[in-house]
Design a protein around this motif. Sequence first.
Motif, mmCIF file in Angstrom:
data_model
loop_
_atom_site.group_PDB
_atom_site.id
_atom_site.type_symbol
_atom_site.label_atom_id
_atom_site.label_comp_id
_atom_site.label_asym_id
_atom_site.label_seq_id
_atom_site.Cartn_x
_atom_site.Cartn_y
_atom_site.Cartn_z
ATOM 1 N N ARG A 80 -14.548 -9.425 -5.720
ATOM 2 C CA ARG A 80 -14.305 -8.238 -5.837
ATOM 3 C C ARG A 80 -12.633 -8.176 -5.257
ATOM 4 O O ARG A 80 -11.782 -8.156 -5.183
ATOM 5 C CB ARG A 80 -14.508 -7.237 -4.095
ATOM 6 N N PRO A 81 -12.544 -7.928 -6.587
ATOM 7 C CA PRO A 81 -10.650 -8.455 -7.030
ATOM 8 C C PRO A 81 -9.558 -7.244 -6.913
ATOM 9 O O PRO A 81 -10.431 -5.873 -7.024
ATOM 10 C CB PRO A 81 -10.550 -8.954 -8.687
ATOM 11 N N THR A 82 -9.046 -7.278 -6.313
ATOM 12 C CA THR A 82 -7.977 -6.160 -6.028
ATOM 13 C C THR A 82 -6.927 -5.777 -6.518
ATOM 14 O O THR A 82 -6.603 -7.217 -7.237
ATOM 15 C CB THR A 82 -8.019 -6.042 -4.091
ATOM 16 N N LEU A 83 -6.425 -4.654 -7.477
ATOM 17 C CA LEU A 83 -5.563 -4.970 -7.969
ATOM 18 C C LEU A 83 -3.769 -4.479 -7.473
ATOM 19 O O LEU A 83 -3.302 -3.208 -6.424
ATOM 20 C CB LEU A 83 -5.245 -3.423 -8.780
ATOM 21 N N SER A 84 -2.816 -5.771 -7.347
ATOM 22 C CA SER A 84 -1.353 -5.185 -6.862
ATOM 23 C C SER A 84 -0.692 -6.120 -7.708
ATOM 24 O O SER A 84 -0.695 -6.647 -8.300
ATOM 25 C CB SER A 84 -1.749 -5.860 -5.808
ATOM 26 N N HIS A 85 0.452 -6.066 -7.329
ATOM 27 C CA HIS A 85 1.562 -6.630 -7.744
ATOM 28 C C HIS A 85 1.637 -8.344 -7.817
ATOM 29 O O HIS A 85 2.312 -8.462 -8.454
ATOM 30 C CB HIS A 85 3.083 -6.158 -7.108
ATOM 31 N N PRO A 129 8.736 -0.264 -8.100
ATOM 32 C CA PRO A 129 7.649 -0.487 -7.237
ATOM 33 C C PRO A 129 6.464 0.626 -7.367
ATOM 34 O O PRO A 129 6.730 1.963 -8.208
ATOM 35 C CB PRO A 129 8.192 0.142 -6.059
ATOM 36 N N THR A 130 5.268 0.196 -6.594
ATOM 37 C CA THR A 130 4.073 1.108 -6.994
ATOM 38 C C THR A 130 4.485 2.555 -5.621
ATOM 39 O O THR A 130 3.159 3.445 -5.957
ATOM 40 C CB THR A 130 3.161 1.033 -6.561
ATOM 41 N N THR A 131 5.143 2.494 -5.716
ATOM 42 C CA THR A 131 5.202 3.387 -4.171
ATOM 43 C C THR A 131 5.628 4.857 -4.701
ATOM 44 O O THR A 131 6.324 5.254 -5.918
ATOM 45 C CB THR A 131 5.951 3.132 -2.842
ATOM 46 N N LYS A 132 4.891 6.201 -4.497
ATOM 47 C CA LYS A 132 5.220 7.520 -5.387
ATOM 48 C C LYS A 132 5.706 7.621 -4.438
ATOM 49 O O LYS A 132 6.113 7.841 -3.267
ATOM 50 C CB LYS A 132 3.735 8.304 -5.523
ATOM 51 N N GLU A 133 7.084 8.962 -4.948
ATOM 52 C CA GLU A 133 8.069 9.290 -4.520
ATOM 53 C C GLU A 133 7.390 11.010 -4.143
ATOM 54 O O GLU A 133 6.275 11.737 -4.896
ATOM 55 C CB GLU A 133 8.988 9.738 -5.292
ATOM 56 N N GLU A 134 7.957 11.439 -2.684
ATOM 57 C CA GLU A 134 6.931 12.621 -2.437
ATOM 58 C C GLU A 134 7.609 14.085 -3.145
ATOM 59 O O GLU A 134 9.190 13.708 -2.989
ATOM 60 C CB GLU A 134 7.921 12.945 -0.953
ATOM 61 N N LEU A 142 6.278 -8.931 1.385
ATOM 62 C CA LEU A 142 6.969 -8.368 0.135
ATOM 63 C C LEU A 142 8.287 -7.002 0.670
ATOM 64 O O LEU A 142 7.946 -7.029 1.653
ATOM 65 C CB LEU A 142 5.315 -7.284 0.455
ATOM 66 N N VAL A 143 8.757 -6.783 0.072
ATOM 67 C CA VAL A 143 9.581 -5.790 -0.220
ATOM 68 C C VAL A 143 9.242 -4.503 -0.835
ATOM 69 O O VAL A 143 8.365 -4.866 -2.210
ATOM 70 C CB VAL A 143 10.823 -6.087 -0.462
ATOM 71 N N PRO A 144 8.451 -3.633 -0.228
ATOM 72 C CA PRO A 144 7.872 -2.474 -1.050
ATOM 73 C C PRO A 144 9.258 -2.302 -2.434
ATOM 74 O O PRO A 144 8.682 -1.034 -3.629
ATOM 75 C CB PRO A 144 7.477 -1.194 -0.653
ATOM 76 N N SER A 145 10.210 -2.103 -2.073
ATOM 77 C CA SER A 145 10.993 -1.461 -3.275
ATOM 78 C C SER A 145 11.444 -2.656 -3.903
ATOM 79 O O SER A 145 12.440 -2.008 -4.951
ATOM 80 C CB SER A 145 12.689 -0.852 -2.393
ATOM 81 N N LEU A 146 10.797 -3.961 -4.327
ATOM 82 C CA LEU A 146 11.409 -4.838 -4.768
ATOM 83 C C LEU A 146 10.271 -5.661 -5.387
ATOM 84 O O LEU A 146 10.037 -6.554 -4.489
ATOM 85 C CB LEU A 146 12.332 -5.513 -4.227
ATOM 86 N N PRO A 147 9.606 -5.341 -5.942
ATOM 87 C CA PRO A 147 7.998 -5.751 -6.145
ATOM 88 C C PRO A 147 8.347 -7.739 -7.063
ATOM 89 O O PRO A 147 9.699 -7.165 -8.136
ATOM 90 C CB PRO A 147 6.843 -4.613 -7.324
ATOM 91 N N GLY A 148 7.499 -7.793 -6.891
ATOM 92 C CA GLY A 148 7.309 -9.626 -8.023
ATOM 93 C C GLY A 148 6.069 -9.670 -7.693
ATOM 94 O O GLY A 148 5.105 -8.888 -8.113
ATOM 95 N N LEU A 184 1.876 -0.303 -13.236
ATOM 96 C CA LEU A 184 0.958 -0.666 -12.395
ATOM 97 C C LEU A 184 0.090 0.367 -10.824
ATOM 98 O O LEU A 184 -0.332 0.694 -10.875
ATOM 99 C CB LEU A 184 0.925 -2.185 -11.450
ATOM 100 N N SER A 185 1.388 0.907 -11.283
ATOM 101 C CA SER A 185 1.320 3.007 -10.263
ATOM 102 C C SER A 185 0.439 3.134 -10.582
ATOM 103 O O SER A 185 -0.080 4.337 -9.565
ATOM 104 C CB SER A 185 2.965 3.197 -10.070
#
Length: 1258
Positions: free
Chosen positions: A852-857, A419-424, A783-789, A1004-1005
Motif C-alpha cells: 500500500r504505497p503512499t504518496l509523499s515528498h 511545499p504541499t501545505t495549502k494556504e488558507e 522534515l521541514v514543511p516549508s522546505l520539502p526534499g 505534488l500538492s
Amino acid sequence: MLRRPKPTDSEEDLLREQQRFLSSSALKRPDKRRGEEGTGDHEDPQEDPRDVVKMSDLPDEIPSLTPAPPKKSRFKKEHVRFEDDDPEDHLNRHDMHISAVLSRIIVSDIWTQVQYLSVFLCSPGLPSLKSYQIMGGPLLVSGQGLGSSDAAQETMKIHQENQARLQEMSQEEILEEQRKLLHQLDPMLVDFVRSQKTRKLCGSPAGSSSTRNRRVEDQGASQKNAAHDQCAVDTAPVEKEMDVDMEEDKWVHMDKLEPDKLEWTRDLPRRKGAKKTMQARFGFDGTLIPPSEDLPTHLGLHHHGEDPELAGYSLQELFLLSRSQVTQQRVLALSILANIITKAHAGAFASDLKGSILLTLLDAGLLFLLRFSLDDSVEGVMSAAIQAMRALLVSPGDEDALNTTFPWFLGMYCFPLLPTTKEEEDEEDEGIGEFTKETANEKEERKSDHDVARQDMVKGLLKMKLLPRLRYILEVVRPSPRVVLDMLELLVRIARHSTSTATQILDCPGLMETVMAEFLPISWAPPSSAVPSLYERPVAMAIKLLRVLGTAGRHICARLLNSLGGKERLSRLLVVEPQELMLETEEAFQCSTEAFRLWAVAASYGQSCSLYGDLYPVLVNALQSVNQSQMSTDHALLSLMLQRAQAILVLLTQVTHTAGCHEELQAGLVRSQGAESLPPPPVTWAHVAGLQPTVKGLLKASQKRLGDHQTLRYLVFFGLLTQRCSLSQSSFKPIECLQELESLTSEVLLPLQSHQVVQKMMYSLRTYSAICNSHSCIPGSELVPSLPGLGFFGEKTHPSLSDPASPFPLLTALCYLLNSVIAIHRGLITKFTPLLMSESLVRYMQACAQSRPTLSHCSPLQLRHEHHLLYLLLRLVPVDPDVAKYASLFHQVALVMLPSLQPGSEYMAHELMSVIIFNQDFIPECISGGPEAAALAELRLQEGFSTPQAPPLAPLLREVCLQLSSVRGCYLTHLAYCKPAVLSSRDTHLGRTPWVQSLLLPNLSLGPALPSDWPFLPLISLYERMGRSDGGGVQTDSLPAGSLVSVIYCLQWHLLLESWREGSLAMVPPVAKLARLACIFLSSSDLFLEPPVQRLMWALFGGLTRPAKLAGLDLTTPPPGLASFHDLYSALLDQFEAVSFGDELFGCFLLLPLQRRHSVTMRLAVFGEHVGLLRSLGVSVQKLPIPLENYILPPEDSLPLLWLYFRTLVMKSLRRAWCPVLYSVAVAHVNAFIFSQDPAPQVCITFATQDCRSNNCD
C-alpha cells in the motif's frame, strides 16, 4: 599626531604611545599659518619639518644672481661616512633581509653578548651574576660554542676580560650600557634570563611564573640583603633606578582592582547533577555533548555562559555570539550552526532531543539571522553564513540521487520542490466576487517576509532580496572556491523550487551574466597552484546550474542558449576531449559531462539540434570509444568516463526523438498553409539513421562484459536509441525491419534475458523496491514543511532504488526495448514469456500486489521509476494460456498501482484503464467457470450473517463481465477532464520533443493522477452536479441523460472489485465507501428506487455489513472531501424525511450508524431533531442485515439519550409497528437503566415522567 595601536606593536611600543598620549594633553596644536624662528642645524620638534617659503622673509629687492649656498640635509648628520668606507660594505650593513641577517651571525659575538647580559641584569629581588662569577666562574657561558679543545681556558679568559673591563667602568656607564642592552634585546629573552637566575638562586625546580613570583616574595628582605652582600659592585643605585622605572611603567587605570572582571580567571565551579531535561549543548563540529560527559578545558568548549561548568554551546548562546561585535565569534557561531543543521538533516538528534531542532531554529529566526549575516562587510562572516544557508537548503543526497537517475528512462523529468501545505484563504476574501479577489501574487506581496518564509522558505529568501546579494558577493567580493561552490549549489536548489524561481534567477540583474563570464568563459588559462581560484575558468557546478534552469521550461532554456551566449560556450566544451580542457582531470570530466547533459536538456525541447551536424564526428568518436574506455584500471577515472558516456547516449536519444518528429511537423506546416505552426527541427531521420549499425554492434560487444554492473547501464541508452531507430518513417521498409528485429531478438535480446546477471537483478528487485519496502520511503531526517526534499538526507540505512547497484535502470530499459520490438512485430511477444514467468519476477509482483504505497515528498522519485518498470512489464503480458494463471496477479498489480501514480503519469493511467483494467483477459473469473465463480463469490460475501434482501450475486457478476467494455467507456468519459494532462504526459512518454513545455512535472500538492476512490467517480460527479450544500437537499430537476446508466455501471464495477479484487480497494477506508454509496440517496429523489440500482445496492450493502467490515468501520474519521460524517448523516436524515417513502434500503443505511459502538451524536440527532422519521423507518428486525446485539450492547450510558428514549416511549412517538428496530433498542436500554443498581435512575425517571405529563397537559 597619535597613531592607533597595531597588532604587531610590542609592549614597549604601547607604553611609548601611552606616554605620548598622556603628554600630548598639555601641548598646543601648532599654528601652521605662522612660522617660528630657528636657525642652524638645530630643529625644534614643534617646528614644521617641511621646507616652506614664508612671505615675511622675502626681501624688498630682487636678490642678485649669485650661486646660493648648498642646502643642508636634515638626514645627512644621521649618515656619517668616511672616505675609506667601502660602498658594498655599507649596503651589506644596512641589508635587513633574513638571509643577510643570518649570514652575519657570529658565535663568539653571541656568547659575549650573553656575558654582558649576565652582568647588567641585576634587579631588586634577583642576585647579580657577578656574585656567581666571584664564587665559581661564569654559569651561563660554558665554552661549548668556541669549537676548540681548550674551551674552558678560553671561557676563563673571556671572563677575566669582562671583569677587567667592568672594573674600569663607572657606575653611570654601567647603568647606561644596561639600558642600551635592555632596549636592544627581546623582552621575552630578558624575562627568561631573570627567571633562570631566580630559580637557581632559590634552589626551586622549574614551574609556573606565578609560583616563582610567590616564592621570591616570601623570601623577604633577608634574601635581598644576602644577594647584595655577595655583589662586588654596589647596586643600590640600580635598584633605585629600577624601582623608579617600575613605577613609571604602570598602565593607565590598571592600579584599580575589579574582582567582577576577574571572575573568569577562577577555576570552574563544581558540576551539578544531571536533570531529566537539560538544554542541549553542541561542540564545534555540531555533535551533541551529553550533560554527563566531563570534557577537559583545553578543548575550548567551556565559556562564560549560564552554566560555565558544562562544555559546549547552547542554541541561545550561539544566537547571541552570532550578533557579537567580534568577528571571530560571529564566524564561530555561524560555523557551529551550519554543522548542527547538517547533522539534524541527517537525523543525528532524532533519538536524543525532544522535538525538531530545525523547526526550533527556524522559529527562533535562523533564516533571518543568516540573511542578515550575508550583509556583513567581513568576508569571513559572509562565508560562514553561506555555509550555514547551504547546509539548511541543499541536500547533497537529493542531488546525488537526481544525478544518478538522470540517464534513466525519463530521468530528466523531476518534481518541483514546492511545499504541499495549502494556504488558507483570507477571511476578507469571503463574499467578494471572483473579479475583485486578489491574485496569489498580490496576496504574497502583501504578506510580510516572516509569513512568506513560514510557508515557503525559498520564496521567503527571494522576497528578502537574496539573489542581488549573491550577485554582489560573486562579482565584487570574489570569495574562496568553497564559498563559490556553496553559492552555486544554493542557486541550483532555488532553481529546483519551481518555474517562477528559475525565472527570477534569470531575471536578476547581472547574476547570470556574472556566472557566464566568470565560471563559463570561452577561453581560459591553465589552473595555477599558487592562488586557488574558480574565477575565469569553467566550473562544473555552474554548468549544472544552467542545466537545472533549463529543465524549468523551454523558454528559459532558449534564453540561456541564445540571449546569454550559452550555445557558443557549450560548443567550446564539447568539441574537445576532457584531457584537452586545461583543467584538473576530475573537473575536466565533470565539465564535459555536465555540458552533454545541458545539451540533452536543450534537445529534449528540440533546441540546439543544429549542433548535431557540426559535432557529429565528435559524437561518433565518443560512441566508438565507449567500450575502449572500460579498460581503464583507475576506478575513479572509470566512473567519470562512464558518466560522460551515459550523458552522450541520453543526448543521442533526445536527438533521435526530435528527428522522429520532423516528418509530422513538416506535414503540419504544409497543411497550415501559412498559418502559425511549429517549425520542423533541423535534424531529419536521415541524420540519425546511420547510428543504427553502430548501436547494434555496441549492443553485441557489451554482452561480453555483463558481469560488470557499470557496463549494464549502457544497455539502457542503447535500447532507447534502438527503439527510436525502429520507428516508422517515410523510408520505412516493413520486411527489412521485421527481419532486423528478428535478428536482434535472436542475437541480443534472448541471450540477454536469460543471462545470469539479469536473473540476479530480477531476484534483487524486492530488496531495492520502494513499493515493497515502505520503510525505504520514510525519511530518517527531520522534515521541514516549508522546505520539502526527496528524502535522501543523511546516511542510507536501507537499500534504495537509486543506489548504484539497483537493478531497476537496466530492467526498465530492457522492458522498454522489448515493448518497442513488440509494437512493430507482434509475433515476437511469446519469445519473452519466460521473462514474465520467472519465479523471482512473480514473487516481486505478488509483493507489489499486497503493498500500500503512499504518496509523499519523500517517495515520488523512487515510486515514479518503479511505476515505469511495472507499467512496461504489464504491457508485455501476452494473451497466452501459459500466462493466464498469473493474469489475476497482473490485474491486481495494475489496480494497486493505478491510484498511486503521481502527477505527470496520466498517460500511464489512461493506458492501464484502456488496455488492462477492464480487459476480460486479465479477469479469468469472467472467462473460466463464470457461474461457478459467481456462486463462490456469493458464498464468500454471505459468510457469517446473511442479507435477506440481497439478490443472488451470480447473475449480477455475469452481467458485469458482459458489459466490461461499456463500463470502461463510462469511466473514460468521466475522466475527460484529465485530457490536457493526458496529452501532456503522452508527449513526455513518447518523446514528442517539440511539444514538451517543461521538464518539471506537476506539483505534488495536486495529489495523485487518480484519486484512491476512483471507482466511485461517476457517483461523485453526479452528486456534485445535482446535490446542494444547504441542508443536503436536492434539486427537483430530472437527472441528466445517461446518468442512470452511469450509476449502474459504477455499481457493477464496484461489485466486481468487492467480489474478486477486494485488495485493490484496501486504500479506500470503509467510511469512505459508505459515504460514496450515500450519494445515491442524495443525488436524486427517486434514483435509489430504480430496480437495477436496488439490486446492486443491496448486494453492496451486504458486503459492508459483514462482521469483519463492521468491525473496521470508523465513523469518527472524516471521509475524504467532507468535514465530518455527522454532517453527511444529517443530510441523509433530511432526505429520508422528504423522499424516502419508507424505503427499506434507505432505512438500513440510516440504521447502520446508530450502532452502539458509534458516536452518540447521531442517535441524539434521530431521537431529538428528527423524531418524525420514526413513523416511516419500518425496517423489521428480521430484514436488518446487522445483528441486533450491536445496538443493545453495551447498555447506554448517555443520560440525555436515555431521557429521549424514555420520552419517545411515554409520548408514544416510537411504536413497534412504526419502527420495530429502534423500538426494541429503546426499550432494552430503558429497562437496563431502570433496573440497574445505581440510585440515580429513579431521580431521572421521576423527572422524565413529570416532563411527559406536562407535555400531555399542554
